[in-house]
Design an enzyme around this catalytic site. Structure first.
Site, short mmCIF file in Angstrom:
data_model
loop_
_atom_site.label_atom_id
_atom_site.label_comp_id
_atom_site.label_asym_id
_atom_site.label_seq_id
_atom_site.Cartn_x
_atom_site.Cartn_y
_atom_site.Cartn_z
N GLU A 351 0.83 -1.19 0.00
CA GLU A 351 0.00 0.00 0.00
C GLU A 351 0.87 1.25 0.00
OE1 GLU A 351 -4.02 -1.57 2.29
OE2 GLU A 351 -2.63 -0.26 3.36
N CYS A 352 0.70 2.08 -1.00
CA CYS A 352 1.35 3.39 -1.08
C CYS A 352 2.87 3.26 -1.04
CB CYS A 352 0.82 4.31 0.01
SG CYS A 352 1.07 6.07 -0.36
N ALA A 353 3.50 3.43 0.12
CA ALA A 353 4.95 3.28 0.19
C ALA A 353 5.38 1.89 -0.26
CB ALA A 353 5.43 3.54 1.61
#
Length: 857
Positions: A351-353
Site C-alpha cells: 500500500e502506497c509506500a
C-alpha cells in the site's frame, strides 16, 4: 479515580472516561494539546488509550510514543459507523485496560467527507462515541472574537457536546486572562492556556509532520511537552471532563477471522515492513494477522539483509521511502531476495509506500523491480477518500470486491496502472495486480489505496488464507532464494573521484595533499552523499521565498549596507567590523591577499582552502600538525612563539576533525603567536551552545572570524558568508574585494538569517543534530571503528586503507582524509545525517568490515 478498565463479558454498559479534542480548523494546535495531554496524564501514572479521527498515520505515532499504547484510527468511512464505538472499547480494554481514552480530531470540528453533512468529521465521531469535546483554539491574533467562534461551534449542532476550551499560543498572561474572561461568559470552562513557546516542534515535510519513528529526539520533545502541558493545563479538570461521558453499551470489536495454519500446523510468518521508512499501518492490521494464527515479524527494509526466516507472506504498508530512497536502494541483498520471493509467488500486499518499494525505480534509484513502473515526486498532493473495486481475483479476494479507502501521496508512478490494475475507482484504474508465478490469480496487490481491514475483514481473511496456502505448499524453511553478491560492485555512474584508482584498489599515496580537493568531488547521483557537509538538501521554504523575491530587483547593483547592518546587530558589533563575502572561500582569498603578515602558520588538519589561498597569494606557509594520539586537540604550548607574529589560521570546530577548541585556548594561542589570528567558524552555528566559544566580540584586536551560511541553510550554490573582526583588518580585506562580489540574493539571505526567528530555528537544527551525531558515533564504535570526539555536523573516523573505496561500491560516499595535511588514507570524514541514512551506512560498513576480516582470515 477508579482503576483501569479491564476486559468484561459483553454486551453491557462500559464506563469509559473519554473525550475528543477538536478545533475550528487545522493548524490550531490539536496535535500539540492532544499529545501533550496524553503524555502528561501518562507521566502522572494514568493509562491512556489514544485515538485519532480520520485516516492519519503520523499523529497516532506520536500518540503511541506519548502513551505506550498503539495509536488507533476511528474513521466511519473506513470502518463503518457501527464499528467506531466498539473499536474504541477494544482499544480501551486491550493490553491490561486503561483509565481513559483521549481522541484527537481531524481538521475543523465539522469538516468531513466532501459532499456530505460532515460525515467522518470530528463531530460525527464525537456523536458516535457519546464523548464531550474539548476545543483547542489558536488565540494568537484575537481575544473577544474567540468567544464568538466558540459560541458558534458550541451551538451549531446540539448533538455535539462542546464541554471545555484550551487556549493555544497566548501572547502573555494578560492576553490569556482576557480571552478566558470572554469564553467563560458563555458558561464554558477554560481548562488551560499554552503560551506561544509551549508547542511541540515537529518538522514537517510534503505530507505533513515527520513521523515520530524518524525523529531521534521525539521522546525528549514529548517529555518537555508533557511538562509544559502539566504546567499550563488543568489535568484534573481534563480527567473530570472525560468522566462526564455516559456509559457505552457496546460489544468491543474483535478481528474474528477463521484460523489458518501452515505446513505441519505451524503459524505462517508474515513479514511486515517497519523501521523509519515504513511507519504507516493501522494497528488492527496486525490484530487481524495474529487472530488468524499468523506470526507477525517486523523487518526493516533499510537495514535487514534478508526477510525473516520462513516468510510466507509480505505486507508493505505506508511511509516515506521516497525520502529515504538512497538508503533503501543500497540494501541490494534484500532487494534481490524480495524480488525473487515475489517472482516465486509470495503473497504480497503493498500500500502506497509499499507500491513504491516494489517499483523499478524511485526518484531514479533502483528498487525491487517487481512492479513494472517508475516512481517520482510529483507537483501536486493526491489526497482523499476513495471507493474502489478489485478488477481480478487476488490475494485480497475475488474480482468485484468493493472497499472504502484513502489516498495520501505526492509521488506518482509511470505507468499509473498495470495492464491488470489493482482497483477500478472514480478516477479510473489504479495500481498493479500481478501474477508473476502464473498461479491463476494475482499474488501481488500493489496500489496507493490504504484500506482499513477492520472495515473489510474479508481482505484480511483472503490474505491470511493465501499466506497459509503458500506456507503449506512451500518446501523452503526460509523464503525464496537468498541472493547475496559475492563481491560488491560500484553502482552505475559511481566512478571514482579524481586522483582515485577505481574500486577495489586503494588510492596511491601522494607526497603532497591535494589542497583543492573538496567533498563534492567524492559524490555521484548514484551514491548516498556523506562526503559533503551541507546540512539540508534545499533551503527552508521561507528562505527560498526570500531568494525568489530578489529576482525582481536584480537589475540593480548589489548594495551590502543592509546586510552588513543586520549581521552587526546579530553579533552585537559595530558595522565597520563586518564584511559580507561570497562565501567563506572568498573570505580566505581576501585574507591571503591583504598582506596581513609576512608569513602564515596554519594549524592542521583543517579546511584546506585557507592554505591554498595563501599559496596562490605567495605567502610562505608553515604547518603545525595536531597529533592523532591527542584526538587532534590544540596544545598551545606546542606552537612556536615570536615577535614577528605570523598570520595564524585555525578552525573551530575544525573541519575535518570536529574538535571544538575552547575560546580561552584560542585567545591564549593569539597571545602566544603575537600575529593576526583568523578563526574559521563555518560550523559553529551547528554546535549546541557553540556561540559561547566564538571569538566574535565587541572588541577583536588582531582577530578575524570567518562565518559561512552555506552549511546550515543549504546554500552551497549561492555562496554566502562574512567576516567579523578588527575593523582595521576588515578594511584591509575590503580593499581586496572586487566591487559587487556578493550577489543581491546572498545579501538578502544574510539579512533573513540574522533575525531572532532564524536564530531560534538555527538553534533547533543544532539540537536536532546532536542526537543524530551520537547515533552515528555509537554505531561506528559498535563496529570497532575509531571515532575522533566531535562537536560538528561530521565525524572523523579511522576506517583503514581501502575501506572508503569498498563503501563506494556499496553506494556510500564519504570524504577521503588524505587530502588534509596531517591525515592519511586510513582516515575518512563522515557527515552526520538522519538516523535512517546513518543506519544504512552502518549496515554497509558492517558488511564491508566483515568481508575484510574474512579476506584476512
Amino acid at each position: 479515580m477508579v482503576g483501569p478498565l479491564r476486559s468484561q463479558a459483553p454486551p453491557g454498559p462500559l464506563d469509559l472516561p473519554r473525550l475528543v479534542i477538536g478545533a475550528p480548523a487545522s493548524g490550531q494546535g490539536k496535535t500539540t494539546v492532544s499529545v501533550g495531554i496524553m503524555a502528561a496524564l501518562t507521566a502522572r501514572g494514568l493509562t491512556v488509550s489514544p485515538g485519532k479521527v480520520g485516516p492519519d498515520y503520523i499523529d497516532p505515532g506520536y500518540h503511541a510514543l506519548a502513551t505506550g499504547r498503539p495509536g488507533r484510527n476511528l474513521d466511519p468511512w473506513l470502518v463503518g459507523e457501527e464499528r467506531v464505538a466498539p473499536m474504541l472499547a477494544h482499544a480501551a480494554l486491550s493490553d491490561g485496560g486503561s483509565d481513559l481514552s483521549v481522541v484527537e480530531g481531524v481538521m475543523g470540528l465539522f469538516d468531513g467527507r466532501l459532499g456530505t453533512d460532515g460525515d467522518s468529521s470530528t463531530a460525527h465521531v464525537a456523536r458516535l462515541l457519546g464523548a464531550p469535546v474539548l476545543l483547542v483554539l489558536d488565540v494568537a491574533s484575537a481575544s473577544g472574537t474567540i468567544a464568538a467562534a466558540v459560541h458558534g461551534l458550541r451551538t451549531f449542532d446540539p448533538r455535539v457536546h462542546v464541554a471545555g476550551v484550551v487556549l493555544n499560543r497566548t501572547g502573555s498572561p494578560r492576553h490569556a486572562e482576557e480571552v478566558t474572561r470572554w469564553v467563560e461568559r458563555l458558561g464554558l470552562p477554560v481548562l488551560g492556556a499554552l503560551p506561544r513557546d509551549a508547542g511541540i516542534s515537529v518538522p514537517s515535510r510534503h505530507l505533513g509532520l515527520v513521523p515520530a519513528a524518524e525523529r531521534a529526539e521525539a521522546a525528549a520533545t514529548l517529555a518537555r511537552l508533557a511538562e509544559q502541558t502539566a504546567e499550563h493545563v488543568d489535568l484534573d479538570a481534563v480527567v473530570a471532563l472525560a468522566r462526564t461521558a455516559p456509559s457505552l453499551t457496546v460489544t468491543p470489536w474483535k478481528p474474528g477471522l477463521s484460523p489458518v495454519s501452515g505446513r505441519e500446523g505451524r503459524r505462517p510468518v508474515v513479514a511486515v515492513a517497519g523501521g523509519r521508512a515504513f511507519t504507516f499501518r493501522y494497528a488492527e492490521t496486525e490484530d487481524f494477522l495474529r487472530s488468524a494464527g499468523c506470526e507477525v515479524v517486523t523487518f526493516d527494509p533499510a537495514l535487514d539483509r534478508e526477510l525473516p526466516p520462513g516468510t510466507a507472506g509480505l505486507y508493505l504498508g505506508g511511509g516515506f521511502p521516497e525520502m529515504h530512497a538512497a538508503t533503501l536502494s543500497t540494501n541490494t541483498a534484500l532487494l534481490a531476495q524480495v524480488r525473487d520471493a515475489i517472482a516465486a509467488g509470495l503473497p504480497t500486499v503493498a500500500e502506497c509506500a509499499g507500491l513504491l518499494y516494489l517499483c523499478e525505480t524511485v526518484e531514479g534509484r533502483s528498487f525491487v523491480g517487481a512492479v513494472p513502473a517508475q516512481a517520482a515526486m510529483g507537483p501536486r498532493l493526491t489526497l482523499g477518500y476513495r471507493e474502489a473495486t478489485s478488477t481480478v481475483d487476488s490475494v485480497l479476494g475475488p474480482a468485484g470486491t468493493t472497499v472504502t479507502g484513502h489516498e495520501f501521496h505526492r509521488t506518482a508512478t509511470d505507468p499509473v496502472a498495470g495492464k491488470v490494475a489493482a482497483w477500478d475507482g472514480p478516477h479510473g484504474p489504479t495500481g498493479f495486480a500481478l501474477d508473476p508465478a502464473g498461479t491463476g490469480r494475482a499474488t501481488v496487490h500493489a496500489s496507493y489505496l490504504h484500506a482499513h481491514w477492520a472495515g473489510h475483514p474479508q481482505l484480511a481473511q483472503s490474505f491470511t488464507d493465501a499466506v497459509a496456502a503458500w506456507d503449506r505448499a512451500s518446501s523452503l524453511t526460509a523464503p525464496a532464494t537468498r541472493t547475496t553478491p559475492a563481491t560488491p560492485s560500484a553502482p552505475a555512474g559511481a566512478s571514482a573521484p579524481a586522483g582515485d584508482t577505481a574500486y577495489p584498489e586503494a588510492p596511491q599515496a601522494r607526497p603532497e595533499p591535494d589542497l583543492l580537493h573538496h567533498g563534492d568531488r567524492e559524490t555521484s547521483p548514484d551514491l548516498v552523499d556523506l562526503a559533503v557537509n551541507v546540512r539540508q538538501a534545499a533551503p527552508p521554504d521561507w528562505l527560498a521565498a526570500t531568494v525568489r523575491d530578489t529576482v525582481r530587483g536584480l537589475a540593480a547593483y548589489p548594495d551590502a549596507r543592509d546586510a552588513r547592518a543586520a549581521l552587526a546587530r546579530r553579533h552585537g558589533v559595530s558595522e565597520d567590523m563586518v564584511l559580507p563575502a561570497s562565501g567563506a572561500a572568498e573570505a580566505f582569498t581576501l585574507v591571503a591577499r591583504a598582506g596581513l603578515a609576512g608569513r602564515a602558520l596554519v594549524v592542521h588538519p583543517q579546511f584546506t582552502e585557507p592554505e591554498a589561498a595563501l599559496h596562490r597569494a605567495g605567502v610562505p606557509v608553515q604547518r603545525h600538525l595536531l597529533r592523532a594520539d591527542d584526538d587532534f586537540t590544540l596544545v598551545v604550548d606546542d606552537l612556536p612563539s615570536g615577535s614577528d607574529g605570523p598570520l595564524v589560521v585555525v578552525g573551530n570546530p575544525t573541519n575535518p576533525t570536529g574538535v571544538l577548541h575552547p575560546a580561552d585556548q584560542l585567545r591564549e594561542l593569539h597571545r602566544r603567536t603575537r600575529g593576526v589570528l583568523v578563526v574559521d567558524e563555518a560550523f559553529l552555528d551547528e554546535v549546541v551552545g557553540g556561540e559561547a566559544q566564538s571569538l566574535i566580540a565587541a572588541r577583536m584586536p588582531g582577530r578575524l572570524v570567518v562565518r559561512s551560511l552555506t552549511k546550515t541553510w543549504g546554500l552551497a550554490g549561492l555562496r554566502a558568508g562574512y567576516v567579523v573582526g578588527d575593523p582595521t583588518l576588515v578594511a584591509r580585506l575590503a580593499e581586496q574585494q572586487p566591487p559587487w562580489s556578493v550577489s543581491t540574493p546572498a545579501l538578502a539571505v544574510m539579512e533573513a538569517t540574522s533575525t531572532p526567528a532564524a536564530a531560534a530555528e538555527e538553534a533547533g537544527l543544532a539540537a536536532e543534530l546532536a542526537p543524530w551525531r551520537d547515533h552515528l558515533v555509537e554505531g561506528l564504535r559498535a563496529l570497532g571503528v575509531r571515532v575522533v570526539p566531535s562537536q560538528a555536523p561530521f565525524v572523523l573516523v579511522e576506517l583503514g586503507r581501502g575501506v572508503r573505496e569498498l563503501l563506494r561500491g556499496k553506494g556510500y560516499a564519504v570524504r577521503r582524509g588524505d587530502t588534509f595535511p596531517g591525515l592519511g588514507p586510513q582516515w575518512c570524514r563522515v557527515a552526520v545525517r538522519d538516523p535512517l541514512t546513518t543506519d544504512g551506512l552502518l549496515r554497509a560498513l558492517g558488511e564491508t568490515l566483515l568481508k575484510d576480516e574474512e579476506r584476512d582470515t
